[in-house]
Design a protein around this motif. Structure first.
Motif, PDB file in Angstrom:
ATOM      1  N   TYR A   1       0.862  -1.190   0.000  1.00 39.33           N
ATOM      2  CA  TYR A   1       0.000   0.000   0.000  1.00 39.33           C
ATOM      3  C   TYR A   1       0.889   1.227   0.000  1.00 39.33           C
ATOM      4  O   TYR A   1       1.879   1.274   0.739  1.00 39.33           O
ATOM      5  CB  TYR A   1      -0.879   0.002   1.261  1.00 39.33           C
ATOM      6  N   GLU A   2       0.532   2.189  -0.813  1.00 45.24           N
ATOM      7  CA  GLU A   2       1.329   3.411  -0.844  1.00 45.24           C
ATOM      8  C   GLU A   2       0.403   4.593  -1.049  1.00 45.24           C
ATOM      9  O   GLU A   2      -0.472   4.567  -1.903  1.00 45.24           O
ATOM     10  CB  GLU A   2       2.331   3.328  -2.004  1.00 45.24           C
ATOM     11  N   SER A   3       0.558   5.610  -0.225  1.00 43.93           N
ATOM     12  CA  SER A   3      -0.198   6.845  -0.411  1.00 43.93           C
ATOM     13  C   SER A   3       0.712   7.993   0.000  1.00 43.93           C
ATOM     14  O   SER A   3       1.858   7.762   0.386  1.00 43.93           O
ATOM     15  CB  SER A   3      -1.459   6.823   0.464  1.00 43.93           C
ATOM     16  N   ASP A   4       0.200   9.218  -0.049  1.00 46.50           N
ATOM     17  CA  ASP A   4       1.021  10.361   0.379  1.00 46.50           C
ATOM     18  C   ASP A   4       1.401  10.223   1.844  1.00 46.50           C
ATOM     19  O   ASP A   4       2.431  10.715   2.279  1.00 46.50           O
ATOM     20  CB  ASP A   4       0.236  11.669   0.210  1.00 46.50           C
ATOM     21  N   SER A   5       0.550   9.549   2.596  1.00 44.05           N
ATOM     22  CA  SER A   5       0.766   9.510   4.049  1.00 44.05           C
ATOM     23  C   SER A   5       1.447   8.246   4.551  1.00 44.05           C
ATOM     24  O   SER A   5       2.146   8.283   5.558  1.00 44.05           O
ATOM     25  CB  SER A   5      -0.578   9.619   4.773  1.00 44.05           C
TER      26      SER A   5
ATOM     27  N   LEU B   1       3.232   4.110   3.810  1.00 44.63           N
ATOM     28  CA  LEU B   1       3.813   3.105   2.925  1.00 44.63           C
ATOM     29  C   LEU B   1       3.844   1.783   3.685  1.00 44.63           C
ATOM     30  O   LEU B   1       4.382   1.704   4.794  1.00 44.63           O
ATOM     31  CB  LEU B   1       5.233   3.524   2.532  1.00 44.63           C
TER      32      LEU B   1
ATOM     33  N   ARG C   1      11.209   7.927   5.145  1.00 47.47           N
ATOM     34  CA  ARG C   1       9.922   8.148   5.842  1.00 47.47           C
ATOM     35  C   ARG C   1      10.194   8.571   7.273  1.00 47.47           C
ATOM     36  O   ARG C   1      11.272   8.309   7.812  1.00 47.47           O
ATOM     37  CB  ARG C   1       9.097   6.857   5.855  1.00 47.47           C
TER      38      ARG C   1
ATOM     39  N   ALA D   1     -10.346  11.970   4.686  1.00 51.50           N
ATOM     40  CA  ALA D   1     -10.673  12.996   3.696  1.00 51.50           C
ATOM     41  C   ALA D   1     -12.036  13.614   4.009  1.00 51.50           C
ATOM     42  O   ALA D   1     -12.263  14.800   3.758  1.00 51.50           O
ATOM     43  CB  ALA D   1     -10.666  12.389   2.300  1.00 51.50           C
TER      44      ALA D   1
ATOM     45  N   VAL E   1      -7.053   1.881   3.426  1.00 52.19           N
ATOM     46  CA  VAL E   1      -7.715   2.476   2.263  1.00 52.19           C
ATOM     47  C   VAL E   1      -8.964   3.211   2.741  1.00 52.19           C
ATOM     48  O   VAL E   1      -9.209   4.370   2.395  1.00 52.19           O
ATOM     49  CB  VAL E   1      -8.112   1.380   1.237  1.00 52.19           C
TER      50      VAL E   1
ATOM     51  N   GLU F   1      -8.203   6.266   5.118  1.00 48.50           N
ATOM     52  CA  GLU F   1      -7.770   7.494   4.418  1.00 48.50           C
ATOM     53  C   GLU F   1      -8.972   8.214   3.794  1.00 48.50           C
ATOM     54  O   GLU F   1      -9.024   9.429   3.747  1.00 48.50           O
ATOM     55  CB  GLU F   1      -6.721   7.166   3.366  1.00 48.50           C
ATOM     56  N   LYS F   2      -9.961   7.433   3.341  1.00 45.00           N
ATOM     57  CA  LYS F   2     -11.177   8.065   2.803  1.00 45.00           C
ATOM     58  C   LYS F   2     -11.930   8.778   3.929  1.00 45.00           C
ATOM     59  O   LYS F   2     -12.459   9.868   3.758  1.00 45.00           O
ATOM     60  CB  LYS F   2     -12.081   7.018   2.159  1.00 45.00           C
TER      61      LYS F   2
ATOM     62  N   VAL G   1       0.887   9.909  10.233  1.00 40.19           N
ATOM     63  CA  VAL G   1       1.217  10.309   8.862  1.00 40.19           C
ATOM     64  C   VAL G   1       2.737  10.302   8.671  1.00 40.19           C
ATOM     65  O   VAL G   1       3.479  10.785   9.523  1.00 40.19           O
ATOM     66  CB  VAL G   1       0.632  11.716   8.584  1.00 40.19           C
TER      67      VAL G   1
END
Ligand code: EPU
Length: 776
Positions: free
Chosen positions: A338-342, A344, A368, A483, A476, A479-480, A452
């Motif tokens: 999994y990788e996102s801006d926040s 890994l 990181r 948001a 996943v 993170e939604k 984060v």
């Protein structure tokens, strides 16, 4: 044929001698593989099918490999049955299979030839120009890299590696066109000595598999034999002292590494986030630059070995470099989940201290903020033998959760567990290590600590990656959710609900969300509806018993912002769902309003008090409510006056499927002294009749015939306990947590009281406290 008698399983001594190479590569037979689902055995099955044999196999588990092989013609059995041997011309078995296996026993009885996996593989390899890749660490990656580079170089190699490699298509392949056969050699059970390759590539040698080997000398003896049995060149890592000592004296040996005297030398190594760039020199002459798209310095080393071997086989450097650039990882080798801006999330197979150090170093080099790791020790014997090395292998991890040992068919060793390693880490001075004996909770411990910028690693050769996959899937959604609530609100994974209930019990909330505004709350409701996620609203948790398995889905805790607002308007007080009831009582006092003093004694918030129509001192919430605002199950706001609402003793059905936003209470102007007097009265009653210990208030609703507290008292159940859950000696309708009680203990005690009330007094005690969540 005969088995190597000093090895693990029982030999098949009555079996005839057999030219295994001819049998496997020039004839076609019926062959049965015992333990066919293992990563090595499934590769062998693939080769045998490609060689034209009729292959059957048995295993107690299935895998994606067995499913794929079945499509190619494998006859698969989920049980090991004696008749499988009868129907076969040869039985091949994995090292994990014990001598008493029914197929092996019946194979012996029938006088069938029996071979171990490595013997069969070695025999197949002898039909080609064999290249064995051996060493403690990195052999799957390096053998895959070798097969890939030789393939790209047009040599049509056959291959056999210990894991699925998407780049190669399969973990094993017989290519009739080519001369070479690249195989990963397994050193764990001494069978390396079965191989007589043309070339060998030795990566590193150190203490490992001490369940099988007495010491390093025994390991070196097996490697020495492989080296002696190699007819061509031995390629070796000159930077590894044990390897160098063993190989350097050999006549036909080619060294590689970072040291200047290596035949193939790597310099100017530049490590990047997920790869590296380096220069290769051959005997002092620059060959060129190579780019590797797998991370870590250890992989530069592995690649140098491959460059040396491929170059000596005549592949031009430009071709090798182009192939290396395209090389992708084997599964479970620094595999990004999994990788996102926040965040890994990376999975790695590392299970030896050296591998762990290398992987953590690679993780650290990604830059990181923090590195968090979950580690599952592999085998009791390794945990025991290398305990102190494990203790100092995790220095680069900020936080590390260690679970119990993955046995890999070993029986437990008393006193050896994940705690052994944590103990060593603590001794070594690591401050972020903890032990989690419950495997299924590992992702919770790490997930709840997430911040984060974190990189999370799962480390181990067992099934720890499953825990990372759960975390990845939940992240996943988390993170939604983040948001939706934005910077203002808060989202946490696996928040322990024992922190948020006054009883101090309860497992984790899968997603803990704290919205600050009505709009956010309503967006959240819509999101949960669209995603089919359960949504549970929770206030102060003062009337709640959460089971030990926690709550699946979203637990929403409206607090701060809109939900903490309290407004006095004439004799009306409007308070958000997150306002504490005692704050309402004191806001009323400040405005010289009376009638709400009883609220000071209730530990909950407005939302919770509405939901259960809480009460004390003979009063109850809805006696003072004039209007409420709430969000429906679609997230739409509504306001309703008291006369539109249906309310019962300790029950308000509307909020069973809707969510409170605020309530307006009506009070009466009163003298301050009079208010203070009633507040003192309530406090005094609470102090004298109720326990101060951790509780959820009254556990049972009062039946019509008798107050529940009095009933429990009369039944003589005060101070009775289950574990650390105990009936208060102060008030019979309170169960208190004496420290560390579980929800299961609370529920058992509740059940015990209900049974006694039913049996002795014919009274059905109904719980007032709301019981929610999953059982463990
Ligand atoms: N009693 C006993 N033994 C006990 C406890 C109580 O004999 O161990 C007797 C008392 O002497 C009294 C009667 O039972 O005669 C009722 O007890 P109490 O006055 O303490 O009130 P309760 O009915 O047990 C209710 C609420 C409490 C609230 C108090 C004080 C219910 C289920 N409970 O308790 O609310 O604080 O009145 O006003 O209605 C809660 O809902 O969580 C809660 C604590």
């Amino acid at each position: 044929m005969k088995l190597a008698s000093e090895e693990r399983s029982a030999p098949a001594d009555r079996a005839p001698t057999l030219d295994l190479q001819r049998f496997l590569t020039r004839e076609q037979h019926r062959i049965h593989l015992v333990g066919v689902a293992g990563s090595g055995m499934s590769g062998l099955a693939a080769l045998l099918i490609e060689l034209g044999h009729a292959v059957s196999g048995s295993d107690k588990v299935t895998s994606t490999e067995t499913e794929r092989l079945q499509q190619l013609g494998l006859r698969f059995h989920e049980q090991h049955r004696p008749e499988h041997a009868e129907a076969a011309d040869l039985v091949v078995f994995s090292s994990a299979i014990k001598g008493g296996n029914p197929i092996l026993v019946s194979g012996r009885d029938w006088g069938k030839p029996v071979a171990r996996r490595a013997e069969a593989l070695a025999a197949i390899m002898r039909a080609k120009r064999g290249i064995v890749i051996a060493g403690m660490h990195g052999k799957t990656t390096t053998s895959a890299m070798t097969a890939h580079v030789l393939r790209e170089g047009g040599l049509h190699p056959s291959h056999y590696v210990g894991a699925e490699i998407s780049l190669l298509g399969t973990n094993a392949h017989w290519d009739w066109r080519g001369e070479y056969f690249v195989a990963e050699g397994d050193e764990s059970d001494g069978t390396l000595r079965c191989f007589h390759p043309e070339h060998a590539l030795i990566l590193n040698i150190e203490e490992e598999h001490l369940d099988f080997y007495a010491n390093l000398a025994a390991i070196e003896k097996v490697f020495g034999q492989l080296i002696d049995q190699s007819s061509g060149t031995v390629f070796y890592n000159v930077d590894d002292p044990n390897t160098a000592r063993l190989c350097a004296k050999r006549k036909s040996a080619v060294s590689y590494g970072f040291s200047q005297n290596a035949h193939y030398c790597g310099i100017n190594v530049e490590l990047r986030d997920f790869g590296s760039v380096f220069c290769v020199y051959r005997r002092g002459q620059k060959l060129g630059q190579a780019t590797l798209n797998v991370p870590g310095e250890h992989n530069v080393h592995n690649a140098l070995g491959v460059v040396a071997l491929a170059s000596e086989l005549g592949i031009p450097f430009e071709k090798i470099a182009a192939s290396l650039r395209k090389f992708e990882h084997a599964r479970r080798r620094f595999e990004i989940k999994y990788e996102s801006d926040s965040f890994l999330l990376v999975d790695d197979y590392a299970h030896h201290p050296t591998e762990i150090r290398a992987t953590l170093k690679t993780a650290r080099a990604t830059g990181r903020k923090r590195v968090l790791a979950m580690f599952q020790p592999h085998r009791y014997s390794r945990t025991k033998a290398l305990r102190s090395e494990f203790g100092c292998a995790f220095d680069e991890a900020d936080r590390i959760v260690v679970t119990d040992v993955y046995p890999a068919s070993e029986p437990p060793i008393p006193g050896i567990s994940g705690q052994t390693i944590v103990g060593e880490m603590v001794k070594h001075g690591h401050r972020g290590a903890s032990y989690q004996p419950r495997f299924e909770r590992v992702h919770c411990d790490i997930g709840n600590a997430l911040d984060v910028g974190d990189l999370v690693l799962s480390l181990g050769a067992g099934n720890i990656h499953e825990q990372l996959s759960i975390l990845a899937a939940d992240l996943v959604i988390a993170e939604k959710l983040k948001a939706i609530v934005g910077e203002e609100g808060d989202v946490r994974l696996y928040e322990p609900l024992s922190k948020h209930t006054t009883l101090r019990v309860g497992g984790p909330a899968q997603f803990w969300v704290e919205p600050r505004t009505e709009k956010t709350f309503s967006d959240l409701i819509r999101f949960c509806r669209d995603e089919d996620l359960p949504l549970f609203a929770m206030g102060r948790g003062s009337n709640l018993l959460v089971r030990d398995g926690g709550i699946r889905g979203v637990v929403v805790h409206p607090c701060g912002g809109d939900f903490d607002k309290i407004e006095v308007n004439g004799s009306e007080i409007t308070a958000g769902a997150g306002v504490k009831l005692r704050e309402v009582a004191y806001a009323a006092r400040a405005a010289n309003l009376g009638g709400l003093e009883w609220m000071e004694g209730i530990p909950g918030v407005v939302g919770g008090a509405l939901r259960m129509n809480a009460g004390a001192m003979g009063a109850q919430t809805f006696e003072s409510v004039t209007r409420i605002r709430y969000l429906d199950a679609e997230g739409n706001p509504h306001a309703k006056d008291r006369d539109e609402l249906e309310v019962f003793y300790r029950r308000f059905p509307l909020l069973e499927n809707n969510f409170a936003i605020s309530a307006t209470f009506c009070a009466q102007p009163a003298e301050r002294a009079e208010i203070d007097c009633r507040l003192r009265e309530s406090q005094a009653k609470r102090r004298t009749t109720q326990p101060v210990a951790k509780s959820a208030g009254c556990i049972f609703k009062n039946p019509d015939s008798i107050p529940a507290g009095q009933l429990v008292d009369e039944l003589g159940l005060k101070n009775s306990r289950v574990g650390n859950a105990r009936v208060s000696e102060v008030h019979g309708n309170f169960i208190v947590n004496d420290g560390g009680a579980t929800a299961a203990e609370m529920l058992q005690l509740i059940d015990k009281i209900q049974s006694a009330a039913r049996a002795k007094r014919g009274i059905e005690l109904e719980t007032e406290v709301e019981i929610v969540g999953e059982q463990e």
